[in-house]
Design a protein around this motif. Structure first.
Motif, short mmCIF file in Angstrom:
data_model
loop_
_atom_site.label_atom_id
_atom_site.label_comp_id
_atom_site.label_asym_id
_atom_site.label_seq_id
_atom_site.Cartn_x
_atom_site.Cartn_y
_atom_site.Cartn_z
N VAL A 61 0.80 -1.21 -0.08
CA VAL A 61 0.13 -0.17 0.03
C VAL A 61 0.93 1.46 0.12
N GLY A 62 0.65 2.03 -0.90
CA GLY A 62 1.58 3.52 -1.12
C GLY A 62 0.82 4.46 -0.57
N LEU A 63 1.31 5.06 0.77
CA LEU A 63 0.79 6.06 1.58
C LEU A 63 1.02 7.52 1.18
N GLY A 64 0.16 8.44 1.03
CA GLY A 64 0.57 9.66 1.00
C GLY A 64 0.63 10.27 2.22
N LEU A 65 1.32 11.42 2.38
CA LEU A 65 1.86 11.70 3.72
C LEU A 65 1.56 13.34 3.96
N SER A 66 1.58 13.68 5.26
CA SER A 66 1.39 15.24 5.70
C SER A 66 2.50 15.52 6.31
N HIS A 67 3.11 16.69 5.82
CA HIS A 67 4.18 17.49 6.68
C HIS A 67 5.65 16.87 6.54
N PRO A 68 6.17 17.25 5.22
CA PRO A 68 7.70 16.72 5.09
C PRO A 68 8.53 16.91 6.02
N CYS A 69 8.55 18.10 6.92
CA CYS A 69 9.60 18.27 8.00
C CYS A 69 9.38 17.09 8.90
N THR A 70 8.40 16.17 9.23
CA THR A 70 8.50 15.48 10.20
C THR A 70 8.32 14.00 9.50
N THR A 71 8.47 14.12 7.98
CA THR A 71 8.82 12.81 7.32
C THR A 71 10.22 12.37 6.99
N PHE A 72 11.16 13.55 6.55
CA PHE A 72 12.32 13.21 6.31
C PHE A 72 13.27 12.70 7.56
N ASP A 73 12.86 13.17 8.99
CA ASP A 73 13.44 13.09 10.14
C ASP A 73 13.42 11.45 10.58
N LYS A 74 12.46 10.88 10.02
CA LYS A 74 12.56 9.37 10.19
C LYS A 74 13.32 8.48 9.48
N TRP A 75 13.78 8.99 8.30
CA TRP A 75 14.59 8.17 7.38
C TRP A 75 16.26 8.62 7.08
N GLN A 76 16.79 7.88 7.06
CA GLN A 76 18.23 8.32 6.91
C GLN A 76 18.77 8.31 5.44
N LEU A 77 18.00 7.09 4.76
CA LEU A 77 18.59 6.82 3.39
C LEU A 77 17.28 6.70 2.78
N ILE A 78 17.06 7.52 1.68
CA ILE A 78 15.69 7.34 0.91
C ILE A 78 15.96 7.29 -0.63
N PRO A 79 15.44 6.14 -1.18
CA PRO A 79 15.34 5.79 -2.50
C PRO A 79 14.66 6.70 -3.21
N LEU A 80 15.45 7.28 -4.41
CA LEU A 80 14.69 8.20 -5.33
C LEU A 80 14.32 7.32 -6.52
N VAL A 81 13.19 7.54 -6.82
CA VAL A 81 12.79 6.56 -7.85
C VAL A 81 12.27 7.59 -9.35
N ALA A 82 12.38 6.67 -10.38
CA ALA A 82 12.00 6.97 -11.53
C ALA A 82 10.65 6.93 -11.63
N GLU A 83 9.84 7.50 -12.85
CA GLU A 83 8.37 6.96 -12.90
C GLU A 83 7.86 6.00 -13.13
N ASP A 84 8.84 4.86 -13.53
CA ASP A 84 8.54 3.39 -13.56
C ASP A 84 9.04 2.72 -12.37
N GLY A 85 9.38 3.34 -11.27
CA GLY A 85 9.79 2.61 -10.13
C GLY A 85 11.15 2.13 -9.84
N THR A 86 11.89 2.57 -10.84
CA THR A 86 13.31 2.28 -10.67
C THR A 86 14.24 3.03 -10.06
N VAL A 87 14.90 2.50 -8.96
CA VAL A 87 15.67 3.39 -7.90
C VAL A 87 16.91 3.99 -8.76
N THR A 88 16.97 5.26 -8.75
CA THR A 88 18.12 5.78 -9.41
C THR A 88 18.90 6.54 -8.64
N ASP A 89 18.79 6.78 -7.58
CA ASP A 89 19.65 7.33 -6.35
C ASP A 89 19.14 7.18 -4.94
#
Length: 421
Positions: free
Chosen positions: A387-415
């Motif tokens: 299940v893909g969840l949409g979130l509210s409040h970026p400031c308290t999203t980032f601080d829970k994750w040290q390494l975040i996959p950057l994904v392309a449109e097709d779901g490929t992890v690019t960075d």
């Protein structure tokens, strides 16, 4: 080596949740180069992702929007604390990065940020000594700090002189509002603080600033009236010769909910004794969200088709369907922000690999490691579905994750994006 590029040399291991166990020991660069698919590449749930197309869209939109209105931009770095994103913002023309506390300045400096706007008062002698040493060591480093009391000015002067700092620290008088956070409440106090700065040998007054988001009642009229008082304070100080002769006068405001009002009011600033640096500090725009900022963004009010795009998606799996109408996901308060709104179920990826809209699913609560989901009768949802969840409040999203996959449109992890909180 460029410290931002050097982040890619860090090894992926157990410290970073959501990463593929089979990637243990790979560097971030090596893992990104494999271009693994998010869903079948070994990433474990819960895992937070950041959309590359949405990120680039948001960066470009705010860069263009602020430039068209003659605003300099110092996006608030405390939102992400991600040097890779700082680098993208600076490469796109940002004047500098805004932060909230001295430890965040240290992160900025470790990754080569040349200008920092510290939107807070600092009276800690150890922090001031470090900041002064950083100024003395790099003549090109610019740092601007809030002041709002004579006592605070005196403490800063004492600390900087005791540390033997040679360069003066640039400060702005913070203008606040009754019932808000920090900042002077009236002109008399503002004058006293400005005069206290002039009596020091370690500080110089370069402008005025504030944050309109602290108003108890925020309407277009009340925000514009408050911004008008901020501009009037800058005019008053300039007429009285209170600003140091640094070539510009700093005038700064602007969170992520009222930057349209900031642009409008700042466009009316009359000619002062020297050019005015109209500095916007919005930060949440970089990822936007599916909750609070989706509701309050000025692009909802502005003409045209411009809009920011939610870039975050928290992927969790259904781990239990213990009774009809209820499901539990394996993400919770440790993974998702919940200070403004609960997450929203946006999409579902079933066993067939097809991603569909998450109709019939409503998040009702979070525990430490579980999301409670109400499932409408007849809604297909199986244990194991993502299940893909949409979130509210970026400031308290980032601080829970040290390494975040950057994904392309097709779901490929690019960075992978590294954060430092």
């Amino acid at each position: 080596m460029d410290p931002v590029r050097a982040l890619a040399d860090e090894r992926v291991d157990w410290r970073f949740k959501g990463m593929p166990p089979q990637a243990q020991g790979l560097t971030v660069r090596e893992l990104a180069a494999e271009r693994r698919p998010l869903f079948t590449g070994g990433f474990t749930t819960p895992v937070l992702t950041l959309s590359e197309p949405a990120l680039e869209h948001n960066l470009a939109l705010m860069r263009r929007w602020s430039a068209e209105r003659g605003l300099a931009f110092a996006p608030h770095g405390k939102t992400s604390m991600a040097p890779q994103l700082f680098a993208r913002q600076l490469a796109g023309g940002a004047w500098g990065i805004t932060v909230a506390v001295p430890s965040q300045v240290r992160v900025c400096r470790a990754f080569g940020v040349p200008r920092v706007f510290l939107a807070n008062e600092v009276v800690d002698p150890a922090a001031l000594a470090w900041l002064g040493a950083e100024l003395d060591a790099d003549p090109d480093f610019v740092c601007v700090v809030y002041v709002d009391s004579v006592r605070g000015v005196e403490l800063m002067e004492t600390a900087l002189r005791a540390a033997g700092v040679k360069r003066r620290l640039d400060v702005v008088v913070e203008f606040g509002c009754p019932g808000g956070r920090t900042g002077v409440r009236d002109q008399q106090t503002a004058d006293a603080v400005a005069d206290a700065v002039r009596r020091t040998s370690s500080l110089r007054l370069v402008g005025v600033a504030g944050y309109e988001g602290e108003l108890r009642v925020r309407t277009p009229q009340s925000v514009r009236e408050w911004l008008g008082r901020l501009v009037a304070l800058a005019e008053r100080f300039d007429a009285a010769g209170r600003f140091a002769d640094t070539g510009t006068i700093v005038l700064s405001a602007g969170g992520s909910a009222w930057f349209d009002a900031v642009a409008d009011v700042f466009s009316t600033v009359p000619a002062l004794s020297r050019p005015v640096l109209r500095l916007l500090r919005s930060g949440a725009y970089v990822t936007h969200d599916d909750g609070h900022y989706r509701q309050v963004t000025p692009f909802n009010r502005l003409p045209g088709n411009d809009a920011l795009t939610a870039a975050f998606r928290l992927w969790a799996q259904v781990v239990s369907r213990p009774e009809p109408g209820r499901a539990f996901l394996n993400a919770g308060k440790r993974d998702a922000p919940h200070d403004l709104h609960l997450p929203q179920a946006r999409v579902v990826r079933g066993a067939d690999g097809v991603v569909r809209e998450a109709s019939g699913l409503v998040v009702t609560a979070l525990a430490d490691q579980h999301t409670f989901v109400e499932v409408a009768e007849g809604t297909a949802l199986e244990v194991g579905d993502w299940v893909g969840l949409g979130l509210s409040h970026p400031c308290t999203t980032f601080d829970k994750w040290q390494l975040i996959p950057l994904v392309a449109e097709d779901g490929t992890v690019t960075d992978l994006i590294r954060t430092f909180f």
